[in-house]
Each structure stands twice: as C-alpha cells, then as structure tokens.
Design an enzyme around this catalytic site. Sequence first.
Site, PDB file in Angstrom:
ATOM      1  N   CYS A   1       0.816  -1.219   0.000  1.00  0.00           N
ATOM      2  CA  CYS A   1       0.000   0.000   0.000  1.00  0.00           C
ATOM      3  C   CYS A   1       0.847   1.266   0.000  1.00  0.00           C
ATOM      4  O   CYS A   1       1.340   1.702   1.043  1.00  0.00           O
ATOM      5  CB  CYS A   1      -0.934  -0.018   1.213  1.00  0.00           C
ATOM      6  SG  CYS A   1      -1.982   1.435   1.299  1.00  0.00           S
TER       7      CYS A   1
ATOM      8  N   CYS B   1      -0.629   4.088   2.112  1.00  0.00           N
ATOM      9  CA  CYS B   1      -0.420   3.954   3.563  1.00  0.00           C
ATOM     10  C   CYS B   1       1.031   4.259   3.942  1.00  0.00           C
ATOM     11  O   CYS B   1       1.287   4.895   4.959  1.00  0.00           O
ATOM     12  CB  CYS B   1      -0.739   2.532   4.036  1.00  0.00           C
ATOM     13  SG  CYS B   1      -2.193   1.800   3.287  1.00  0.00           S
ATOM     14  N   ASP B   2       1.981   3.775   3.159  1.00  0.00           N
ATOM     15  CA  ASP B   2       3.380   3.769   3.601  1.00  0.00           C
ATOM     16  C   ASP B   2       4.312   4.679   2.815  1.00  0.00           C
ATOM     17  O   ASP B   2       5.477   4.836   3.195  1.00  0.00           O
ATOM     18  CB  ASP B   2       3.927   2.325   3.524  1.00  0.00           C
ATOM     19  CG  ASP B   2       3.149   1.393   4.441  1.00  0.00           C
ATOM     20  OD1 ASP B   2       2.694   1.859   5.489  1.00  0.00           O
ATOM     21  OD2 ASP B   2       2.985   0.210   4.087  1.00  0.00           O
TER      22      ASP B   2
END
Length: 308
Positions: free
Chosen positions: A133, A136-137
Amino acid sequence: MAENVIILGTGCAGLTAAIYAARANLSPLVIEGGQPGGQLTTTSEVENFPGFAHGVDGNELISNMRAQAERFGARFEYDLIQSVDLKGTTKKLQGAEKTYEAKAVILATGASPRLLGIPGEMKYYGGKGVTTCATCDGAFYRGMEVVVVGGGDSACEEALFLTRFASKVTLVHRRDSFRASEIMVRRVKDHEKIELALNCAPVEVIGGEDGKVNGLKVEESGKGSRVIPTKCVFIAIGHTPNTKVFADQLKVDTNGYFVAHDNTVSTDLPGVFVAGDCADHVYRQAITAAGMGCRSAIEAERWLADQE
Ligand code: NAP
C-alpha cells in the site's frame, strides 16, 4: 430474529448494496471485516468514478457512501466471519464471538493483495520495507529510492503516487509490455523520477544490517541477476478474491472467484447474492463493483418479497 439481509463487506459493492437495501426499508446489517472500506481506502485519487470531474479521494468516496447508507437505516458491525451455513432458509454466519442469522445474504467480500512468494518478502513485510500500500506507507520513504513491482494499473498508479515522496522510483515488471491502460503507461514513461526495469522477475528481497530492506534481487531475462538498491518494495501484482470461507458452499472458479448465474448476481443458493471484486475477475472497477452491489440489493429485495 433473523435479519432481512446481511451484507458482508464495506467496499464499493457492499456499501452500494447497503444504500439500496436500506432505501428499500430492509434495514440491512452490514458486517465490515479485515479491510473496512475496501480497496478504495488504499488508493489516493479516483479519477474514473462518474460524477467527479476533477477526481475524488478514495477514502472520501467510501465514507460518503457509508454515510449515505446510514442515513437510510443501514447498521454496521465489525466482525470476522469464520464459517457459514448458507444452505437453509435461515442463513447462519459465525463471527468471532456471535452467530448472525439472515433471510438473505449479499457477499461483497472483495479481494486482497497478492504477494510474490519470494525469499525475504515475509521477513520484511509490514514496517520493515515490504508493503502492498503506497498510500499507507509512501510518506515513510521521503527522499529515498523505492521499487514498485507489477505491470498493471495498480503498479503504475503506485509508482506515480510514490514520486511525491521518493527520490527515485524503479518500476520492476517481469515482461516488457504492460497490462496497464495506455494513459497510465504514458504517465509512467514520461515521469522523470520513474525508471523502468522491464523483463525483470523479482527473486529475493535483500535486507541490510539494520534489519530492513536494502534491495530487490531480480532476474533479468537473458542478462542474469542483479540487485536494485531500494529501501522499500511496493508490491502491486493484483489481488486474490476473499472467498475461502464460503468455498465449500458456493461455486468458485479456478482462481477462487464466486461464480454467479450467467451475467447475474445470483448464486446456486437461493437468497445468496454476490457483488464486486469477489465475483468479478474481468472488470474489477469501483463503478462496476458499485453496479453489482446495486443489482444484488435489488435481487435480494425481490427474492425476499417472493418469500412472503
Ligand atoms: P493486474 O491488472 O492483474 O496486473 C497485475 C500485474 O502484476 C501484471 O502486470 C502481472 O504481470 C504482474 N504480476 C502478477 N503476478 C506476478 C508475480 N508473481 N511476479 C511478478 N509480477 C507479477 O492487477 P492490477 O494492476 O491490480 O489491476 C487490477 C484491476 O484493477 C484492473 O482491471 C485495473 O484496470 C484496475 N485498476 C484500475 C485503476 C484505475 O483505473 N485508475 C487503478 C488500479 C487498478 P503480467 O502482466 O506479466 O501478468
């Protein structure tokens, strides 16, 4: 007492089913599982959902759908369904601590990111440099060199998104032609921060002395192996449908996707309907998932009316 309809999943398909079922006065119970909001919550801008001329944030789209469903009386609970008995008139779903019962069920359980299955992948997964992701990261890798694996729209999208943070993005793809749409490939090829590593199959995630990812070893066809330096490997190689819990009761194809009757959302089991990426290996778009969610709710409503 059994619910009228239980909807499993809170992605585009499940939430659209919830809006329609709620507006039909069925007071649906929606169970959200491992990934509340589904795949759109791990994407950034959604550019192709009709009605948003300038795109819409994936999380915003999902939270609006949920609010819309709640406005008409949909109820939400978090649980992980472990087993089901869908064959009888009353459908039973076993959660972590309680059993749910319903007259009709809509399965909109989506699909989960696929992994490479190479050495080092699990060792460094989650916080140590291997992730699925970018949304997300990505921000953790500001100013660093990163790698994205895959040749589809997801990989291109992730690569483009990561250019916001990374100093360089290497897109590793095992072939030299892409599965992604023309427009995405063009954007990737034109981007000054993106380098392509084509005909390169990932073979091992390499770690450094700090216990985190330091490189990705690839096998380049005809040229042997080499290590691409990177602090993170973003894997974007497609998804596996979340159908395992139901596979002993419902027909699935060789890749695990639910099989509905010819071009419908109805399954072999009366009162059980399917929608979205768990039942669609062809289109897999937010809008087609929403369309299937709509159809499944209308079918459930008609089926329930026929039972009275
Ligand atoms: P996909 O289209 O199935 O592409 C998966 C890619 O990963 C392929 O290029 C495949 O290589 C590669 N791959 C698979 N297994 C691999 C392995 N073990 N090792 C190395 N590479 C591997 O999946 P996706 O990109 O997630 O897209 C899924 C669907 O969502 C598509 O319909 C796509 O159009 C849609 N989508 C749309 C958007 C958008 O419109 N903005 C964004 C994201 C996704 P091969 O090509 O060699 O098979």
